[in-house]
Scaffold this motif. Sequence first.
Motif, mmCIF file in Angstrom:
data_model
loop_
_atom_site.group_PDB
_atom_site.id
_atom_site.type_symbol
_atom_site.label_atom_id
_atom_site.label_comp_id
_atom_site.label_asym_id
_atom_site.label_seq_id
_atom_site.Cartn_x
_atom_site.Cartn_y
_atom_site.Cartn_z
ATOM 1 N N ALA A 1 -39.676 31.488 19.035
ATOM 2 C CA ALA A 1 -39.697 30.228 18.296
ATOM 3 C C ALA A 1 -39.341 30.455 16.826
ATOM 4 C CB ALA A 1 -41.074 29.579 18.406
ATOM 5 N N GLY A 2 -38.361 29.721 16.345
ATOM 6 C CA GLY A 2 -37.967 29.813 14.945
ATOM 7 C C GLY A 2 -37.003 30.939 14.629
ATOM 8 N N GLY A 3 -36.698 31.797 15.603
ATOM 9 C CA GLY A 3 -35.719 32.857 15.427
ATOM 10 C C GLY A 3 -36.025 33.822 14.302
ATOM 11 N N MET A 4 -34.971 34.392 13.732
ATOM 12 C CA MET A 4 -35.123 35.366 12.646
ATOM 13 C C MET A 4 -35.731 34.738 11.400
ATOM 14 S SD MET A 4 -34.403 38.468 13.514
ATOM 15 C CE MET A 4 -34.328 39.226 11.892
ATOM 16 N N SER A 5 -35.524 33.465 11.200
ATOM 17 C CA SER A 5 -36.146 32.798 10.054
ATOM 18 C C SER A 5 -37.657 32.894 10.158
ATOM 19 C CB SER A 5 -35.711 31.330 9.982
ATOM 20 O OG SER A 5 -34.326 31.250 9.741
ATOM 21 N N ALA A 6 -38.202 32.611 11.332
ATOM 22 C CA ALA A 6 -39.644 32.713 11.540
ATOM 23 C C ALA A 6 -40.093 34.176 11.521
ATOM 24 C CB ALA A 6 -40.038 32.056 12.860
ATOM 25 N N TRP A 7 -39.266 35.054 12.086
ATOM 26 C CA TRP A 7 -39.611 36.476 12.113
ATOM 27 C C TRP A 7 -39.795 36.997 10.689
ATOM 28 C CZ3 TRP A 7 -40.042 39.400 16.673
ATOM 29 C CH2 TRP A 7 -40.296 40.762 16.476
ATOM 30 N N ARG B 1 -45.108 37.199 16.227
ATOM 31 C CA ARG B 1 -46.246 38.119 16.406
ATOM 32 C C ARG B 1 -46.507 38.392 17.890
ATOM 33 N NH1 ARG B 1 -47.815 39.553 11.680
ATOM 34 N NH2 ARG B 1 -48.020 38.090 9.955
ATOM 35 N N ASP B 2 -46.436 37.350 18.711
ATOM 36 C CA ASP B 2 -46.589 37.541 20.156
ATOM 37 C C ASP B 2 -45.449 38.396 20.701
ATOM 38 O OD1 ASP B 2 -48.927 36.032 20.262
ATOM 39 O OD2 ASP B 2 -47.876 34.180 20.810
ATOM 40 N N ALA C 1 -40.442 35.279 8.006
ATOM 41 C CA ALA C 1 -41.561 34.594 7.368
ATOM 42 C C ALA C 1 -42.912 35.179 7.780
ATOM 43 C CB ALA C 1 -41.520 33.084 7.692
ATOM 44 N N GLU C 2 -42.987 35.647 9.039
ATOM 45 C CA GLU C 2 -44.249 36.200 9.538
ATOM 46 C C GLU C 2 -44.430 37.664 9.154
ATOM 47 O OE1 GLU C 2 -45.639 35.410 13.460
ATOM 48 O OE2 GLU C 2 -44.914 33.352 13.422
ATOM 49 N N GLY C 3 -43.353 38.323 8.733
ATOM 50 C CA GLY C 3 -43.482 39.655 8.182
ATOM 51 C C GLY C 3 -43.266 40.859 9.059
ATOM 52 N N PRO C 4 -43.004 40.752 10.393
ATOM 53 C CA PRO C 4 -42.707 41.987 11.127
ATOM 54 C C PRO C 4 -41.461 42.666 10.556
ATOM 55 C CG PRO C 4 -43.186 40.188 12.644
ATOM 56 C CD PRO C 4 -43.036 39.596 11.258
ATOM 57 N N PRO C 5 -41.323 43.979 10.731
ATOM 58 C CA PRO C 5 -40.198 44.716 10.133
ATOM 59 C C PRO C 5 -38.823 44.241 10.604
ATOM 60 C CG PRO C 5 -41.835 46.208 11.034
ATOM 61 C CD PRO C 5 -42.225 44.842 11.457
ATOM 62 N N VAL C 6 -37.868 44.325 9.687
ATOM 63 C CA VAL C 6 -36.467 43.979 9.946
ATOM 64 C C VAL C 6 -35.624 45.178 9.495
ATOM 65 C CG1 VAL C 6 -34.569 42.449 9.314
ATOM 66 C CG2 VAL C 6 -36.855 41.508 9.645
ATOM 67 N N SER C 7 -34.643 45.558 10.311
ATOM 68 C CA SER C 7 -33.739 46.663 9.978
ATOM 69 C C SER C 7 -32.401 46.104 9.543
ATOM 70 C CB SER C 7 -33.510 47.549 11.202
ATOM 71 O OG SER C 7 -34.692 48.191 11.586
ATOM 72 N N GLN C 8 -31.631 46.929 8.824
ATOM 73 C CA GLN C 8 -30.268 46.557 8.434
ATOM 74 C C GLN C 8 -29.334 47.687 8.754
ATOM 75 O OE1 GLN C 8 -30.693 45.501 4.275
ATOM 76 N NE2 GLN C 8 -30.645 43.359 4.836
ATOM 77 N N GLN C 9 -28.101 47.331 9.101
ATOM 78 C CA GLN C 9 -27.057 48.333 9.345
ATOM 79 C C GLN C 9 -26.144 48.370 8.140
ATOM 80 O OE1 GLN C 9 -25.123 46.813 12.812
ATOM 81 N NE2 GLN C 9 -26.243 48.149 14.176
#
Length: 121
Positions: free
Chosen positions: A104-110, A19-20, A112-120
Amino acid sequence: MIALLKALFGVGAPQVSPRDAVQRMNQGAALVDVREAGEFAAGHVRGAYHIPLGDLRAGGPALLDAHLPAATTEILLICQSGMRSRLAQSGLVGKDARTYLNIAGGMSAWRAEGPPVSQQG
């Protein structure tokens, strides 16, 4: 060996939450994803620059200069769990005037916290 252990466990290395990281990206920080191509393609943060750890370690700040906007002074580093990005951070800190922060926690944490993720592809 002690330096490697410190890097792996993040001793003294600044970290931020996902989030930060979003707030910092909105203020101009660049996000560099140090995972391998297949991991990046499976899902990454929208707007992330993909520079695998091996390439980053070989090219250092000069490689970042080639990929990032010239005015970038703060770089967020991310991998799957936060370990490879810590290694990248430890190899970059002090080599130029930029600030390097590990997510902190990398993509696993990302994820889990819910910010958007893209895929190619």
